[in-house]
Design an enzyme around this catalytic site. Structure first.
Site, PDB file in Angstrom:
ATOM      1  N   HIS A   1       0.835  -1.207   0.000  1.00 19.14           N
ATOM      2  CA  HIS A   1       0.000   0.000   0.000  1.00 19.14           C
ATOM      3  C   HIS A   1       0.871   1.260   0.000  1.00 19.14           C
ATOM      4  O   HIS A   1       0.681   2.165  -0.819  1.00 19.14           O
ATOM      5  CB  HIS A   1      -0.931  -0.018   1.214  1.00 19.14           C
ATOM      6  CG  HIS A   1      -1.782   1.204   1.323  1.00 19.14           C
ATOM      7  ND1 HIS A   1      -1.420   2.295   2.067  1.00 19.14           N
ATOM      8  CD2 HIS A   1      -2.953   1.525   0.729  1.00 19.14           C
ATOM      9  CE1 HIS A   1      -2.352   3.235   1.947  1.00 19.14           C
ATOM     10  NE2 HIS A   1      -3.291   2.784   1.150  1.00 19.14           N
TER      11      HIS A   1
ATOM     12  N   CYS B   1      -1.668  -2.692 -16.040  1.00 18.07           N
ATOM     13  CA  CYS B   1      -1.831  -1.621 -15.046  1.00 18.07           C
ATOM     14  C   CYS B   1      -1.143  -1.956 -13.730  1.00 18.07           C
ATOM     15  O   CYS B   1      -1.260  -1.217 -12.765  1.00 18.07           O
ATOM     16  CB  CYS B   1      -3.301  -1.300 -14.826  1.00 18.07           C
ATOM     17  SG  CYS B   1      -4.246  -2.682 -14.186  1.00 18.07           S
TER      18      CYS B   1
HETATM   19  C1  PEP Z   1      -2.541  -5.506  -9.908  1.00 15.75           C
HETATM   20  O1  PEP Z   1      -2.839  -6.454  -9.185  1.00 15.75           O
HETATM   21  O2  PEP Z   1      -1.569  -5.502 -10.684  1.00 15.75           O
HETATM   22  C2  PEP Z   1      -3.315  -4.254  -9.842  1.00 15.75           C
HETATM   23  C3  PEP Z   1      -3.061  -3.268 -10.670  1.00 15.75           C
HETATM   24  O3  PEP Z   1      -4.267  -4.143  -8.878  1.00 15.75           O
HETATM   25  P1  PEP Z   1      -3.939  -3.848  -7.326  1.00 15.75           P
HETATM   26  O4  PEP Z   1      -2.497  -3.421  -7.247  1.00 15.75           O
HETATM   27  O5  PEP Z   1      -4.874  -2.777  -6.907  1.00 15.75           O
HETATM   28  O6  PEP Z   1      -4.210  -5.180  -6.699  1.00 15.75           O
END
Ligand code: PEP
Ligand code: MG
Length: 517
Positions: A98, A474
Protein backbone atom coordinates in the site's frame (compact mmCIF):
# COMPACT_ATOMS: atom_id res chain seq x y z
CA UNK A 1 25.17 16.03 -34.50
CA UNK A 2 22.84 13.09 -33.83
CA UNK A 3 19.33 12.17 -34.98
CA UNK A 4 16.26 12.43 -32.72
CA UNK A 5 16.14 8.59 -32.73
CA UNK A 6 19.69 8.44 -31.36
CA UNK A 7 18.91 11.12 -28.79
CA UNK A 8 15.86 9.25 -27.54
CA UNK A 9 17.81 5.98 -27.29
CA UNK A 10 20.73 7.51 -25.40
CA UNK A 11 18.75 8.55 -22.34
CA UNK A 12 18.24 6.05 -19.56
CA UNK A 13 14.47 6.23 -19.11
CA UNK A 14 14.64 5.75 -15.34
CA UNK A 15 16.94 8.77 -14.99
CA UNK A 16 13.95 11.03 -15.72
CA UNK A 17 13.03 10.48 -12.07
CA UNK A 18 15.78 12.95 -11.15
CA UNK A 19 14.09 15.67 -13.19
CA UNK A 20 10.65 15.10 -11.73
CA UNK A 21 11.38 14.68 -8.00
CA UNK A 22 13.40 16.57 -5.38
CA UNK A 23 17.02 15.50 -4.87
CA UNK A 24 19.50 16.06 -2.03
CA UNK A 25 21.85 19.00 -2.24
CA UNK A 26 25.15 17.40 -3.29
CA UNK A 27 27.29 19.11 -0.62
CA UNK A 28 24.79 18.54 2.16
CA UNK A 29 24.59 14.86 1.23
CA UNK A 30 28.37 14.42 1.66
CA UNK A 31 27.98 15.11 5.36
CA UNK A 32 24.96 12.79 5.66
CA UNK A 33 25.26 9.58 7.70
CA UNK A 34 23.56 6.51 6.22
CA UNK A 35 21.83 4.56 8.98
CA UNK A 36 20.09 1.92 6.88
CA UNK A 37 18.59 1.08 3.55
CA UNK A 38 15.52 -0.68 2.19
CA UNK A 39 13.37 -0.74 -0.92
CA UNK A 40 13.43 2.37 -3.14
CA UNK A 41 9.63 2.34 -3.29
CA UNK A 42 8.93 5.84 -4.61
CA UNK A 43 11.66 8.19 -5.91
CA UNK A 44 12.77 11.56 -4.63
CA UNK A 45 14.52 12.97 -1.57
CA UNK A 46 12.82 14.08 1.63
CA UNK A 47 13.82 15.26 5.08
CA UNK A 48 11.69 16.03 8.08
CA UNK A 49 10.61 15.24 11.60
CA UNK A 50 9.52 11.72 12.43
CA UNK A 51 5.85 11.09 13.27
CA UNK A 52 4.27 7.72 13.93
CA UNK A 53 0.59 8.17 13.14
CA UNK A 54 -1.25 9.67 10.21
CA UNK A 55 -3.16 12.07 12.49
CA UNK A 56 -0.01 13.39 14.13
CA UNK A 57 1.69 13.71 10.74
CA UNK A 58 -1.25 15.75 9.48
CA UNK A 59 -1.34 17.98 12.58
CA UNK A 60 2.42 18.64 12.37
CA UNK A 61 2.16 19.44 8.67
CA UNK A 62 -0.63 21.91 9.41
CA UNK A 63 1.72 23.64 11.89
CA UNK A 64 4.18 24.09 9.03
CA UNK A 65 6.56 21.24 9.87
CA UNK A 66 8.19 18.95 7.32
CA UNK A 67 7.09 15.43 8.22
CA UNK A 68 8.42 11.91 7.67
CA UNK A 69 5.73 9.35 8.47
CA UNK A 70 7.23 6.19 9.96
CA UNK A 71 4.87 3.20 10.17
CA UNK A 72 5.07 -0.56 10.56
CA UNK A 73 3.05 -0.55 7.33
CA UNK A 74 0.44 1.84 5.96
CA UNK A 75 -3.22 1.15 5.31
CA UNK A 76 -5.83 3.13 3.39
CA UNK A 77 -6.82 4.84 6.65
CA UNK A 78 -3.43 6.61 6.64
CA UNK A 79 -4.11 8.44 3.40
CA UNK A 80 -4.46 11.96 4.84
CA UNK A 81 -1.26 11.58 6.86
CA UNK A 82 0.54 10.29 3.77
CA UNK A 83 -0.60 13.34 1.84
CA UNK A 84 0.76 15.59 4.60
CA UNK A 85 4.20 13.93 4.60
CA UNK A 86 7.37 14.75 2.68
CA UNK A 87 8.42 11.13 2.88
CA UNK A 88 7.20 7.75 4.12
CA UNK A 89 9.24 5.00 5.75
CA UNK A 90 7.76 1.57 6.48
CA UNK A 91 9.13 -1.44 8.31
CA UNK A 92 7.13 -3.97 6.30
CA UNK A 93 5.99 -4.15 2.69
CA UNK A 94 7.33 -4.65 -0.81
CA UNK A 95 7.32 -2.65 -4.04
CA UNK A 96 3.57 -3.17 -4.47
CA UNK A 97 2.55 -2.69 -0.85
CA UNK A 98 0.00 0.00 0.00
CA UNK A 99 2.68 2.52 1.00
CA UNK A 100 4.69 1.99 -2.18
CA UNK A 101 1.79 2.15 -4.62
CA UNK A 102 0.08 5.13 -3.00
CA UNK A 103 3.29 7.12 -2.49
CA UNK A 104 4.27 6.58 -6.14
CA UNK A 105 0.85 7.79 -7.21
CA UNK A 106 1.19 10.96 -5.15
CA UNK A 107 4.82 11.51 -6.17
CA UNK A 108 5.90 11.31 -2.51
CA UNK A 109 9.25 9.80 -1.59
CA UNK A 110 8.95 6.38 0.07
CA UNK A 111 11.37 3.79 1.42
CA UNK A 112 9.58 0.58 2.33
CA UNK A 113 10.27 -2.78 3.94
CA UNK A 114 13.10 -1.76 6.29
CA UNK A 115 13.07 -4.88 8.44
CA UNK A 116 16.14 -3.70 10.43
CA UNK A 117 13.99 -1.12 12.17
CA UNK A 118 12.72 -1.94 15.63
CA UNK A 119 9.62 0.15 16.09
CA UNK A 120 7.22 0.90 18.92
CA UNK A 121 4.41 2.93 17.40
CA UNK A 122 2.60 3.34 20.71
CA UNK A 123 5.61 4.66 22.60
CA UNK A 124 6.64 6.58 19.48
CA UNK A 125 10.22 5.52 18.91
CA UNK A 126 12.26 3.37 16.54
CA UNK A 127 15.84 2.20 16.38
CA UNK A 128 18.01 1.93 13.29
CA UNK A 129 21.76 1.88 12.67
CA UNK A 130 22.52 2.04 16.40
CA UNK A 131 20.42 5.16 17.02
CA UNK A 132 17.05 5.68 18.64
CA UNK A 133 14.67 8.17 17.01
CA UNK A 134 11.75 9.68 18.85
CA UNK A 135 8.80 11.72 17.62
CA UNK A 136 10.13 15.06 16.35
CA UNK A 137 13.68 13.83 15.55
CA UNK A 138 14.91 14.48 12.01
CA UNK A 139 15.66 11.81 9.42
CA UNK A 140 16.12 12.00 5.64
CA UNK A 141 15.07 9.49 2.98
CA UNK A 142 16.20 8.83 -0.56
CA UNK A 143 13.36 7.03 -2.32
CA UNK A 144 15.47 6.62 -5.47
CA UNK A 145 18.25 4.61 -3.77
CA UNK A 146 16.39 3.34 -0.69
CA UNK A 147 18.94 4.94 1.71
CA UNK A 148 17.91 6.30 5.10
CA UNK A 149 19.98 9.09 6.70
CA UNK A 150 20.23 10.55 10.18
CA UNK A 151 19.35 14.24 10.48
CA UNK A 152 17.94 16.95 8.24
CA UNK A 153 19.66 16.93 4.83
CA UNK A 154 18.90 19.86 2.54
CA UNK A 155 16.84 18.99 -0.54
CA UNK A 156 16.44 20.76 -3.88
CA UNK A 157 13.23 21.04 -5.87
CA UNK A 158 12.91 19.35 -9.25
CA UNK A 159 13.06 21.58 -12.30
CA UNK A 160 12.20 20.67 -15.86
CA UNK A 161 13.49 22.76 -18.77
CA UNK A 162 12.28 23.15 -22.37
CA UNK A 163 14.48 20.35 -23.70
CA UNK A 164 12.49 17.87 -21.65
CA UNK A 165 9.39 18.64 -23.69
CA UNK A 166 11.38 18.38 -26.91
CA UNK A 167 12.71 14.90 -26.06
CA UNK A 168 9.22 13.80 -24.98
CA UNK A 169 7.71 14.97 -28.27
CA UNK A 170 10.32 12.96 -30.17
CA UNK A 171 9.58 9.92 -28.01
CA UNK A 172 5.87 10.25 -28.77
CA UNK A 173 6.57 10.17 -32.51
CA UNK A 174 8.41 6.84 -32.26
CA UNK A 175 6.42 4.84 -29.74
CA UNK A 176 3.67 2.37 -30.66
CA UNK A 177 2.38 1.74 -27.14
CA UNK A 178 -0.09 4.18 -25.68
CA UNK A 179 0.68 5.42 -22.19
CA UNK A 180 -2.07 5.80 -19.62
CA UNK A 181 -1.96 6.49 -15.92
CA UNK A 182 -3.13 4.90 -12.69
CA UNK A 183 -5.04 7.65 -10.89
CA UNK A 184 -7.94 7.86 -8.51
CA UNK A 185 -8.28 11.57 -7.75
CA UNK A 186 -8.97 14.56 -9.99
CA UNK A 187 -5.66 16.14 -8.85
CA UNK A 188 -3.59 13.08 -9.82
CA UNK A 189 -5.46 12.95 -13.13
CA UNK A 190 -4.65 16.62 -13.92
CA UNK A 191 -1.03 16.00 -13.05
CA UNK A 192 -0.82 12.86 -15.18
CA UNK A 193 -2.38 14.61 -18.17
CA UNK A 194 0.26 17.36 -17.85
CA UNK A 195 2.92 14.64 -17.87
CA UNK A 196 1.48 13.24 -21.09
CA UNK A 197 -0.98 10.53 -19.99
CA UNK A 198 -3.39 9.55 -22.75
CA UNK A 199 -6.09 8.35 -20.37
CA UNK A 200 -6.57 6.47 -17.12
CA UNK A 201 -5.76 2.77 -17.28
CA UNK A 202 -6.65 2.09 -13.66
CA UNK A 203 -8.86 4.03 -11.28
CA UNK A 204 -8.83 2.05 -8.02
CA UNK A 205 -12.27 2.98 -6.74
CA UNK A 206 -11.65 1.77 -3.19
CA UNK A 207 -9.22 4.67 -2.76
CA UNK A 208 -12.19 7.00 -3.16
CA UNK A 209 -13.90 5.72 -0.01
CA UNK A 210 -11.42 6.72 2.67
CA UNK A 211 -12.17 10.42 3.21
CA UNK A 212 -13.64 11.21 6.62
CA UNK A 213 -17.11 11.91 5.17
CA UNK A 214 -17.25 8.65 3.16
CA UNK A 215 -15.73 5.91 5.25
CA UNK A 216 -18.63 5.77 7.76
CA UNK A 217 -20.97 5.02 4.85
CA UNK A 218 -18.92 2.16 3.44
CA UNK A 219 -18.53 0.76 6.96
CA UNK A 220 -22.29 0.82 7.35
CA UNK A 221 -22.65 -1.04 4.05
CA UNK A 222 -20.14 -3.70 5.08
CA UNK A 223 -21.71 -4.36 8.45
CA UNK A 224 -25.30 -4.38 7.19
CA UNK A 225 -27.14 -7.69 7.42
CA UNK A 226 -29.72 -7.27 4.67
CA UNK A 227 -29.64 -6.34 1.00
CA UNK A 228 -31.96 -3.40 1.73
CA UNK A 229 -29.68 -2.02 4.43
CA UNK A 230 -26.64 -2.46 2.18
CA UNK A 231 -28.41 -0.73 -0.68
CA UNK A 232 -29.41 2.16 1.56
CA UNK A 233 -25.79 2.64 2.65
CA UNK A 234 -24.57 2.35 -0.94
CA UNK A 235 -27.10 4.94 -2.08
CA UNK A 236 -25.44 7.39 0.29
CA UNK A 237 -22.12 6.72 -1.44
CA UNK A 238 -23.33 7.27 -5.01
CA UNK A 239 -23.15 11.10 -4.90
CA UNK A 240 -19.50 10.99 -3.77
CA UNK A 241 -18.44 8.39 -6.28
CA UNK A 242 -20.30 10.14 -9.08
CA UNK A 243 -18.83 13.55 -8.22
CA UNK A 244 -15.30 12.07 -8.30
CA UNK A 245 -15.90 10.40 -11.64
CA UNK A 246 -17.32 13.62 -13.08
CA UNK A 247 -14.28 15.60 -11.91
CA UNK A 248 -11.96 12.97 -13.39
CA UNK A 249 -13.80 12.83 -16.72
CA UNK A 250 -13.50 16.61 -16.86
CA UNK A 251 -9.78 16.51 -16.02
CA UNK A 252 -9.32 13.94 -18.80
CA UNK A 253 -11.05 16.20 -21.37
CA UNK A 254 -12.36 13.29 -23.42
CA UNK A 255 -9.49 10.86 -22.85
CA UNK A 256 -10.57 7.33 -21.82
CA UNK A 257 -10.92 6.13 -18.22
CA UNK A 258 -10.92 2.54 -16.98
CA UNK A 259 -12.76 2.27 -13.69
CA UNK A 260 -11.82 -0.77 -11.64
CA UNK A 261 -14.60 -1.96 -9.32
CA UNK A 262 -14.17 -2.50 -5.61
CA UNK A 263 -11.26 -4.88 -5.05
CA UNK A 264 -9.81 -5.14 -1.52
CA UNK A 265 -10.99 -7.44 1.25
CA UNK A 266 -13.77 -5.64 3.12
CA UNK A 267 -12.09 -5.85 6.51
CA UNK A 268 -9.65 -3.17 5.26
CA UNK A 269 -12.46 -0.67 5.73
CA UNK A 270 -13.59 -1.60 9.22
CA UNK A 271 -12.78 0.75 12.09
CA UNK A 272 -9.94 -0.01 14.47
CA UNK A 273 -10.03 3.12 16.66
CA UNK A 274 -12.40 2.96 19.65
CA UNK A 275 -14.04 6.32 18.83
CA UNK A 276 -14.77 5.22 15.23
CA UNK A 277 -16.29 1.96 16.48
CA UNK A 278 -18.49 3.94 18.89
CA UNK A 279 -19.62 6.34 16.15
CA UNK A 280 -20.48 3.46 13.84
CA UNK A 281 -22.41 1.66 16.59
CA UNK A 282 -24.47 4.80 17.24
CA UNK A 283 -25.11 5.36 13.54
CA UNK A 284 -26.29 1.76 13.06
CA UNK A 285 -28.25 1.44 16.31
CA UNK A 286 -25.93 -1.34 17.55
CA UNK A 287 -23.82 -1.79 20.65
CA UNK A 288 -20.05 -1.40 20.56
CA UNK A 289 -19.74 -5.14 21.30
CA UNK A 290 -21.99 -5.99 18.35
CA UNK A 291 -19.93 -3.84 15.98
CA UNK A 292 -16.72 -5.42 17.25
CA UNK A 293 -18.15 -8.92 16.77
CA UNK A 294 -19.20 -8.12 13.21
CA UNK A 295 -15.74 -6.72 12.43
CA UNK A 296 -14.14 -9.87 13.85
CA UNK A 297 -16.31 -12.01 11.58
CA UNK A 298 -14.66 -10.36 8.59
CA UNK A 299 -11.25 -11.64 9.66
CA UNK A 300 -9.65 -13.87 7.03
CA UNK A 301 -6.58 -16.07 7.30
CA UNK A 302 -5.32 -15.02 3.89
CA UNK A 303 -7.18 -11.90 2.82
CA UNK A 304 -5.24 -11.49 -0.44
CA UNK A 305 -6.78 -14.78 -1.55
CA UNK A 306 -10.01 -14.26 0.31
CA UNK A 307 -13.27 -12.43 -0.22
CA UNK A 308 -12.04 -9.69 -2.56
CA UNK A 309 -12.12 -8.62 -6.21
CA UNK A 310 -15.12 -9.75 -8.26
CA UNK A 311 -15.98 -12.17 -5.45
CA UNK A 312 -17.39 -9.14 -3.62
CA UNK A 313 -19.72 -8.33 -6.52
CA UNK A 314 -20.73 -11.99 -6.92
CA UNK A 315 -21.81 -12.04 -3.26
CA UNK A 316 -23.09 -8.46 -3.10
CA UNK A 317 -24.23 -7.46 -6.61
CA UNK A 318 -25.57 -4.21 -5.16
CA UNK A 319 -21.97 -2.95 -4.95
CA UNK A 320 -21.50 -3.37 -8.72
CA UNK A 321 -24.91 -1.79 -9.28
CA UNK A 322 -23.98 1.31 -7.26
CA UNK A 323 -20.64 1.65 -9.04
CA UNK A 324 -22.22 1.24 -12.48
CA UNK A 325 -24.83 3.87 -11.68
CA UNK A 326 -22.09 6.31 -10.63
CA UNK A 327 -19.93 5.61 -13.72
CA UNK A 328 -22.78 5.90 -16.21
CA UNK A 329 -24.56 8.89 -14.66
CA UNK A 330 -21.25 10.76 -14.43
CA UNK A 331 -20.36 9.98 -18.06
CA UNK A 332 -23.73 11.07 -19.41
CA UNK A 333 -23.77 14.27 -17.35
CA UNK A 334 -20.22 15.27 -18.32
CA UNK A 335 -20.99 14.52 -21.96
CA UNK A 336 -24.00 16.85 -21.74
CA UNK A 337 -22.13 19.54 -19.81
CA UNK A 338 -18.84 19.51 -21.72
CA UNK A 339 -19.57 17.79 -25.00
CA UNK A 340 -16.89 15.11 -24.52
CA UNK A 341 -17.64 11.81 -26.18
CA UNK A 342 -17.10 9.62 -23.11
CA UNK A 343 -16.97 5.85 -23.48
CA UNK A 344 -16.69 4.44 -19.93
CA UNK A 345 -14.51 1.37 -19.49
CA UNK A 346 -15.71 -0.78 -16.60
CA UNK A 347 -13.13 -3.22 -15.29
CA UNK A 348 -13.96 -6.24 -13.14
CA UNK A 349 -11.02 -7.33 -10.95
CA UNK A 350 -9.62 -10.72 -9.95
CA UNK A 351 -11.60 -12.81 -12.40
CA UNK A 352 -10.52 -16.44 -12.81
CA UNK A 353 -13.44 -17.92 -14.71
CA UNK A 354 -15.60 -16.77 -17.63
CA UNK A 355 -18.89 -17.47 -15.83
CA UNK A 356 -17.74 -15.38 -12.88
CA UNK A 357 -17.12 -12.42 -15.20
CA UNK A 358 -20.44 -13.00 -16.95
CA UNK A 359 -22.25 -13.02 -13.60
CA UNK A 360 -20.92 -9.57 -12.66
CA UNK A 361 -21.14 -8.24 -16.22
CA UNK A 362 -24.86 -9.09 -16.33
CA UNK A 363 -25.40 -6.84 -13.29
CA UNK A 364 -23.32 -4.08 -14.89
CA UNK A 365 -25.14 -4.26 -18.24
CA UNK A 366 -28.62 -4.35 -16.64
CA UNK A 367 -27.79 -1.33 -14.48
CA UNK A 368 -26.16 0.61 -17.32
CA UNK A 369 -29.25 0.03 -19.48
CA UNK A 370 -31.49 1.14 -16.61
CA UNK A 371 -29.51 4.37 -16.11
CA UNK A 372 -29.50 5.18 -19.84
CA UNK A 373 -33.23 4.60 -20.04
CA UNK A 374 -33.82 6.87 -17.04
CA UNK A 375 -31.63 9.57 -18.54
CA UNK A 376 -33.12 9.10 -21.99
CA UNK A 377 -29.61 9.10 -23.39
CA UNK A 378 -27.61 6.17 -24.79
CA UNK A 379 -23.81 6.11 -24.77
CA UNK A 380 -21.31 3.47 -25.70
CA UNK A 381 -19.44 1.71 -22.86
CA UNK A 382 -17.07 -1.24 -22.52
CA UNK A 383 -16.84 -4.01 -19.93
CA UNK A 384 -13.53 -5.78 -19.48
CA UNK A 385 -11.49 -7.54 -16.88
CA UNK A 386 -8.15 -7.67 -15.19
CA UNK A 387 -5.99 -10.68 -15.84
CA UNK A 388 -4.29 -11.04 -12.49
CA UNK A 389 -4.70 -14.61 -11.37
CA UNK A 390 -3.04 -17.46 -13.26
CA UNK A 391 -6.32 -19.25 -14.02
CA UNK A 392 -7.52 -16.19 -15.90
CA UNK A 393 -4.39 -16.28 -18.08
CA UNK A 394 -4.81 -20.02 -18.68
CA UNK A 395 -8.44 -19.62 -19.73
CA UNK A 396 -8.05 -16.25 -21.46
CA UNK A 397 -9.63 -17.53 -24.69
CA UNK A 398 -12.85 -18.27 -22.81
CA UNK A 399 -12.77 -15.10 -20.74
CA UNK A 400 -12.20 -12.97 -23.86
CA UNK A 401 -15.60 -14.06 -25.12
CA UNK A 402 -17.10 -11.95 -22.33
CA UNK A 403 -14.52 -9.15 -22.19
CA UNK A 404 -13.92 -6.19 -24.45
CA UNK A 405 -10.52 -5.54 -22.90
CA UNK A 406 -7.94 -7.17 -20.67
CA UNK A 407 -5.69 -5.25 -18.35
CA UNK A 408 -2.86 -7.27 -16.89
CA UNK A 409 -2.74 -6.74 -13.13
CA UNK A 410 0.83 -7.87 -12.80
CA UNK A 411 1.06 -7.02 -9.10
CA UNK A 412 -1.38 -9.77 -8.22
CA UNK A 413 -0.32 -11.92 -11.16
CA UNK A 414 3.26 -11.86 -9.83
CA UNK A 415 2.08 -12.56 -6.29
CA UNK A 416 -0.11 -15.47 -7.36
CA UNK A 417 2.37 -16.95 -9.85
CA UNK A 418 5.33 -16.92 -7.48
CA UNK A 419 3.15 -17.67 -4.46
CA UNK A 420 4.88 -14.70 -2.71
CA UNK A 421 2.77 -12.30 -0.69
CA UNK A 422 3.33 -8.85 -2.18
CA UNK A 423 3.30 -7.39 1.33
CA UNK A 424 5.74 -9.86 2.88
CA UNK A 425 8.20 -10.78 0.13
CA UNK A 426 10.51 -7.89 1.08
CA UNK A 427 11.47 -9.86 4.19
CA UNK A 428 13.13 -12.70 2.33
CA UNK A 429 13.87 -11.47 -1.20
CA UNK A 430 17.18 -9.97 -0.03
CA UNK A 431 18.55 -13.50 0.50
CA UNK A 432 17.40 -14.43 -2.99
CA UNK A 433 19.50 -11.64 -4.50
CA UNK A 434 22.56 -12.42 -2.37
CA UNK A 435 22.27 -16.11 -3.29
CA UNK A 436 21.85 -15.08 -6.93
CA UNK A 437 18.53 -16.93 -7.19
CA UNK A 438 16.78 -13.82 -8.50
CA UNK A 439 18.46 -10.78 -9.97
CA UNK A 440 15.79 -8.25 -9.20
CA UNK A 441 12.49 -7.68 -7.44
CA UNK A 442 9.78 -9.41 -9.51
CA UNK A 443 7.26 -6.87 -8.18
CA UNK A 444 9.27 -4.02 -9.73
CA UNK A 445 10.61 -5.60 -12.95
CA UNK A 446 8.36 -8.11 -14.69
CA UNK A 447 9.58 -11.71 -14.52
CA UNK A 448 9.48 -12.32 -18.25
CA UNK A 449 10.33 -16.02 -17.97
CA UNK A 450 7.42 -16.97 -15.75
CA UNK A 451 4.81 -14.23 -15.29
CA UNK A 452 5.62 -12.83 -18.74
CA UNK A 453 4.85 -16.21 -20.27
CA UNK A 454 1.36 -16.02 -18.79
CA UNK A 455 0.93 -12.47 -20.14
CA UNK A 456 2.04 -13.44 -23.64
CA UNK A 457 -0.10 -16.57 -23.64
CA UNK A 458 -3.19 -14.75 -22.36
CA UNK A 459 -2.74 -12.02 -25.00
CA UNK A 460 -2.60 -14.63 -27.78
CA UNK A 461 -5.43 -16.76 -26.39
CA UNK A 462 -7.59 -13.70 -25.77
CA UNK A 463 -7.14 -12.36 -29.27
CA UNK A 464 -7.77 -15.81 -30.77
CA UNK A 465 -11.42 -15.68 -29.70
CA UNK A 466 -11.83 -11.91 -29.66
CA UNK A 467 -9.67 -10.27 -32.36
CA UNK A 468 -10.69 -6.73 -31.30
CA UNK A 469 -9.73 -7.30 -27.65
CA UNK A 470 -7.82 -4.29 -26.30
CA UNK A 471 -4.82 -5.18 -24.12
CA UNK A 472 -3.08 -3.16 -21.46
CA UNK A 473 -1.11 -3.50 -18.27
CA UNK A 474 -1.83 -1.62 -15.05
CA UNK A 475 0.40 -3.36 -12.51
CA UNK A 476 3.40 -1.38 -11.24
CA UNK A 477 5.47 -2.89 -14.07
CA UNK A 478 3.71 -0.51 -16.46
CA UNK A 479 6.23 2.17 -15.47
CA UNK A 480 9.36 0.02 -15.53
CA UNK A 481 11.41 0.42 -18.75
CA UNK A 482 12.39 -3.26 -19.21
CA UNK A 483 8.80 -4.35 -18.58
CA UNK A 484 7.51 -1.67 -20.99
CA UNK A 485 9.77 -3.13 -23.69
CA UNK A 486 8.30 -6.56 -22.99
CA UNK A 487 4.77 -5.14 -23.32
CA UNK A 488 5.73 -3.64 -26.67
CA UNK A 489 7.13 -6.97 -27.88
CA UNK A 490 4.07 -9.00 -26.94
CA UNK A 491 1.80 -6.50 -28.68
CA UNK A 492 -0.11 -4.83 -25.87
CA UNK A 493 -1.98 -1.65 -26.81
CA UNK A 494 -1.04 0.40 -23.77
CA UNK A 495 0.80 0.54 -20.49
CA UNK A 496 -0.59 2.34 -17.45
CA UNK A 497 1.52 3.65 -14.58
CA UNK A 498 1.51 6.20 -11.77
CA UNK A 499 1.50 9.85 -12.94
CA UNK A 500 5.17 10.62 -12.32
CA UNK A 501 6.25 7.55 -14.25
CA UNK A 502 4.30 8.54 -17.37
CA UNK A 503 7.31 10.32 -18.97
CA UNK A 504 9.50 7.29 -18.19
CA UNK A 505 6.97 4.99 -19.86
CA UNK A 506 6.72 7.31 -22.89
CA UNK A 507 10.48 7.29 -23.35
CA UNK A 508 10.79 3.54 -22.69
CA UNK A 509 8.00 2.82 -25.18
CA UNK A 510 9.83 4.87 -27.84
CA UNK A 511 13.09 3.04 -27.12
CA UNK A 512 11.27 -0.30 -27.31
CA UNK A 513 9.86 0.62 -30.73
CA UNK A 514 13.21 1.87 -32.05
CA UNK A 515 15.21 -1.09 -30.69
CA UNK A 516 12.74 -3.74 -31.93
CA UNK A 517 11.96 -2.57 -35.43
C1 PEP B 1 -2.54 -5.51 -9.91
O1 PEP B 1 -2.84 -6.45 -9.18
O2 PEP B 1 -1.57 -5.50 -10.68
C2 PEP B 1 -3.31 -4.25 -9.84
C3 PEP B 1 -3.06 -3.27 -10.67
O3 PEP B 1 -4.27 -4.14 -8.88
P1 PEP B 1 -3.94 -3.85 -7.33
O4 PEP B 1 -2.50 -3.42 -7.25
O5 PEP B 1 -4.87 -2.78 -6.91
O6 PEP B 1 -4.21 -5.18 -6.70
MG1 MG C 1 -4.77 -6.53 -8.27
Amino acid sequence: MITPEEAVCRIEAKSLDQLLHPTFNVDALKAGEVIGSALPASPGAAAGKVYFTADEAKAAHEKGERVILVRLETSPEDIEGMHASEGILTVRGGMTSHAAVVARGMGTCCVSGCGEIKINEEEKWFTLGGYTFKEGDYISLDGTTGKIYKGDIKTEEASVGGNFGRIMRWADQFRKLQVRTNADTPADTENAVKLGAEGIGLCRTEHMFFDADRIPKIRKMILSDTVEAREAALNELIPFQKADFKAMYKALRGRPMTVRYLDPPLHEFVPTEEEDIKALAEDMGLTVAEVKAKCDELHEFNPMMGHRGCRLAVTYPEIAKMQTRAVMEAAIEVKDEMGYDIVPEIMIPLVGEKKELKCVKDVVVATAEEVMKEKGEYINYHVGTMIEIPRAALTADEIAEEAEFFSFGTNDLTQMTFGFSRDDAGKFLGSYYSNKIYESDPFAKLDQTGVGQLVEMAAKKGRSTNPTLKLGICGEHGGDPASVEFCHKVGLNYVSCSPFRVPIARLAAAQAALNNK
